[in-house]
Enzyme design. Structure first.
Site, mmCIF file in Angstrom:
data_model
loop_
_atom_site.group_PDB
_atom_site.id
_atom_site.type_symbol
_atom_site.label_atom_id
_atom_site.label_comp_id
_atom_site.label_asym_id
_atom_site.label_seq_id
_atom_site.Cartn_x
_atom_site.Cartn_y
_atom_site.Cartn_z
ATOM 1 N N ASP A 255 19.197 99.151 18.207
ATOM 2 C CA ASP A 255 20.391 99.530 17.956
ATOM 3 C C ASP A 255 20.372 100.077 16.536
ATOM 4 O O ASP A 255 19.543 100.938 16.339
ATOM 5 C CB ASP A 255 21.130 98.398 17.975
ATOM 6 C CG ASP A 255 22.647 98.662 18.735
ATOM 7 O OD1 ASP A 255 23.379 99.207 17.903
ATOM 8 O OD2 ASP A 255 22.989 98.209 19.960
ATOM 9 N N HIS A 278 19.663 103.468 16.907
ATOM 10 C CA HIS A 278 20.854 104.257 17.180
ATOM 11 C C HIS A 278 21.248 104.996 16.061
ATOM 12 O O HIS A 278 22.509 105.625 15.817
ATOM 13 C CB HIS A 278 21.804 103.468 17.830
ATOM 14 C CG HIS A 278 21.538 102.924 19.097
ATOM 15 N ND1 HIS A 278 22.550 102.288 19.603
ATOM 16 C CD2 HIS A 278 20.624 103.223 19.960
ATOM 17 C CE1 HIS A 278 22.046 101.716 21.002
ATOM 18 N NE2 HIS A 278 20.807 102.341 21.131
#
Length: 448
Positions: A255, A278
Site C-alpha cells: 500500500d 502505492h
C-alpha cells in the site's frame, strides 16, 4: 632500621589512600548515585552476555547511570517457539523504572511474542529498546484477541528509542487473504521524542509502523518489506502527529509507502526509496464528512519505482478542512502508473454519493519531478466547490511505452502556475482561479 621500614610502610599506605581518594573523586557523584539506584530498586546487575563477548560494543555504550536489561536474564528462551511474552513484560517493567535504561534483545535469538504494550506514563524517560535479535508474531490461531488493533505498542512514553540491527516479523501472510480487522505491527501512541533506527520490519499483518498523537519523531536507516500484493500493508502511517522526520529509509509494501493523515504537520520526508507499493500519499482524508487539517509537508530527494502512484493527495467528497503548504521536490520516478495526482473524488469501494463540500487543497508545489510512467503523467481531479491551487516547476515525465493508449495530463478544476515548460505539455491547468462559489468550509477552519 625497624623505624625506617615502618615509615616506608606508613607512607605506602597513605599513598594508596591518596590514589583511592583521587579515583573516587574522578568517578564523581554519578557512580555513587548509580550504586544507590541499584540498591534502592534492587535491579539486576549489568549483563555482559556471551553474544557480545566480554565487552559491550560501541552501539551499546551509554551513560554510566544506564542499566542494561537483557530479556534472556528474565526467562526469555529466544528459540522461536517458546512464548517469551512474559519475559518481555518483566524486562520492560524493570527497565521502565530507570531513566536511560536499555532493554536488550540479543543477536542470534528469535523471540515469539504475543500482542504486548510497552506502556507509560509512569515510566522514566529516554529508554532504549535495543533490538539485535528477531521478534516474530504468532500466526492467526487463537493467540490473537478479536478486534485487536496492534501487535507491539509503545504508548505514552517520553524519549523512547528503538534501534539495532534486528528484525520485527509480523508473519502476516495468514492474514492477507482474510477480511476484517487486522493489527498494526508496531504502533507508537501519545509519545514524544521518538526514534526508530536501524531495524527491519517485515510482513506486517496490516500497517507496518504507525505514529498516532506523537511529537518529535525521527525515523531513519530502517527497512520495511512486504510483497507488493499484500493488502493494506502501509509502510509508515502518520496521524495527529507533528514534527516528524523520515529519511534514509527503504519502504517496500502493498500500500502507501508513507500515509499522512489528518492532524499531521511539520513532516519532512527525504532520501527515501519507495517501491513497490502505492507511492507516498497524503490521505485519504475527509471520509464520512469529517474535518481534516494537514499542513507543512515536504517530500524531497526521493526515488519512487514500480508503484501505482508517485506523490498523491486524496480526499473524499463531503469533507472539510484543508491540506496546505505541501512541497514535492527532486522526485525520481520509474515505471509509476501516475506520478503526480490529486484526487478529490476518492472513493474506495466505488459507490460514493456526490457531495457539495470538499477538503481545500492549496499551496501545493511540484519541483523537479522526473522519470517514467505507465498510464498517466499527471491527474488533477479537483472539486467544483474548492478547486486545487498548484504550482509546477521542471516536470519531465516520459512514457515507458510510446503508443496511442498512453494517457495525457488531465486537469479538472485545477489552477496555478507553470514556472517552466513541461514534458509532456500541461495545457489543461487554469491560470486564474475559477469564479465559482466556494464551499462554506476553507483552510481557515484549521486555524481555530
Amino acid at each position: 632500621m625497624k623505624n625506617q621500614n615502618m615509615k616506608i610502610c606508613i607512607s605506602g599506605i597513605m599513598l594508596t589512600i591518596f590514589v583511592l581518594v583521587c579515583f573516587m573523586q574522578h568517578e564523581g557523584v554519578d557512580a555513587a548515585r548509580e550504586m544507590q539506584h541499584r540498591r534502592g530498586s534492587r535491579v539486576m546487575k549489568e549483563t555482559f552476555y556471551p553474544a557480545y563477548g566480554e565487552t559491550i560494543p560501541s552501539s551499546l555504550q551509554y551513560r554510566k547511570t544506564s542499566t542494561i536489561f537483557n530479556v534472556l536474564a528474565f526467562g526469555a528462551k529466544g528459540d522461536g517457539t517458546t512464548d517469551d511474552t512474559k519475559a518481555f513484560e518483566a524486562a520492560w517493567l524493570a527497565a521502565c523504572k530507570l531513566e536511560a535504561s536499555t532493554m536488550v534483545l540479543p543477536k542470534g535469538s528469535v523471540f515469539l511474542v504475543k500482542p504486548i504494550s510497552f506502556a507509560g506514563p509512569d515510566c522514566e524517560s529516554n529508554i532504549v529498546f535495543q533490538l539485535d535479535g528477531k521478534i516474530i508474531a504468532p500466526k492467526r490461531s487463537g493467540s490473537w484477541e478479536s478486534g485487536l488493533l496492534q501487535w507491539l505498542e509503545f504508548t505514552k512514553l517520553n524519549g523512547i528509542t528503538i534501534r539495532g540491527t534486528g528484525v520485527i516479523d509480523g508473519q502476516g501472510s495468514g492474514w492477507w487473504s482474510e477480511s476484517g480487522t487486522k493489527p498494526t505491527a508496531v504502533r507508537f501512541y501519545g509519545s514524544s521524542d521518538v526514534t526508530v533506527t536501524g531495524i527491519t520490519i517485515q510482513n506486517s499483518q496490516q500497517t507496518h509502523l504507525k505514529f498516532d498523537n506523537c511529537q518529535s519523531v525521527q525515523v531513519f536507516d530502517i527497512t520495511i518489506s512486504s510483497p507488493g500484493d499484500s493488502p493494506n500493508t502501509d509502510g509508515i502511517h502518520l496521524q495527529n502527529s507533528q514534527d516528524v522526520t523520515i529519511h534514509s529509509t527503504k519502504l517496500a509494501c502493498g500500500d502507501d509507502c508513507v500515509s499522512i493523515q489528518t492532524g499531521s504537520s511539520g513532516v519532512n520526508i527525504q532520501n527515501v526509496d519507495c517501491g513497490p507499493g502505492h507511492g507516498i500519499s497524503i490521505g485519504s482524508l475527509g471520509k464520512d464528512n469529517t474535518r481534516v487539517c494537514v499542513s507543512n509537508i515536504t517530500v524531497r530527494d526521493t526515488k519512487i519505482h514500480d508503484t501505482m502512484t508517485g506523490v498523491r493527495i486524496k480526499t473524499w467528497q463531503g469533507g472539510s478542512g484543508s491540506v496546505q503548504g505541501v512541497t514535492f521536490s527532486n522526485i525520481q520516478v520509474s515505471e509509476v502508473e501516475t506520478p503526480i495526482i490529486i484526487d478529490q473524488y476518492y472513493c474506495d469501494g466505488g459507490n460514493c454519493q456526490n457531495e457539495s463540500s470538499a477538503v481545500s487543497v492549496s499551496d501545493i508545489s511540484y519541483q523537479n519531478i522526473r522519470g517514467t510512467y505507465t498510464r498517466n503523467p499527471i491527474r488533477f481531479a479537483c472539486s467544483d466547490s474548492s478547486p486545487c491551487d498548484v504550482n509546477l516547476d521542471t516536470i519531465q515525465l516520459q512514457p515507458v511505452h510510446k503508443n496511442d493508449d498512453m494517457g495525457k495530463p488531465f486537469c479538472l478544476n485545477a489552477y496555478g502556475e507553470l514556472k517552466t515548460s513541461t514534458n509532456p505539455p500541461i495545457d489543461c491547468l487554469m491560470a486564474v482561479k475559477p469564479s465559482k462559489k466556494q464551499s462554506q468550509y476553507s483552510y481557515d477552519s484549521c486555524k481555530d
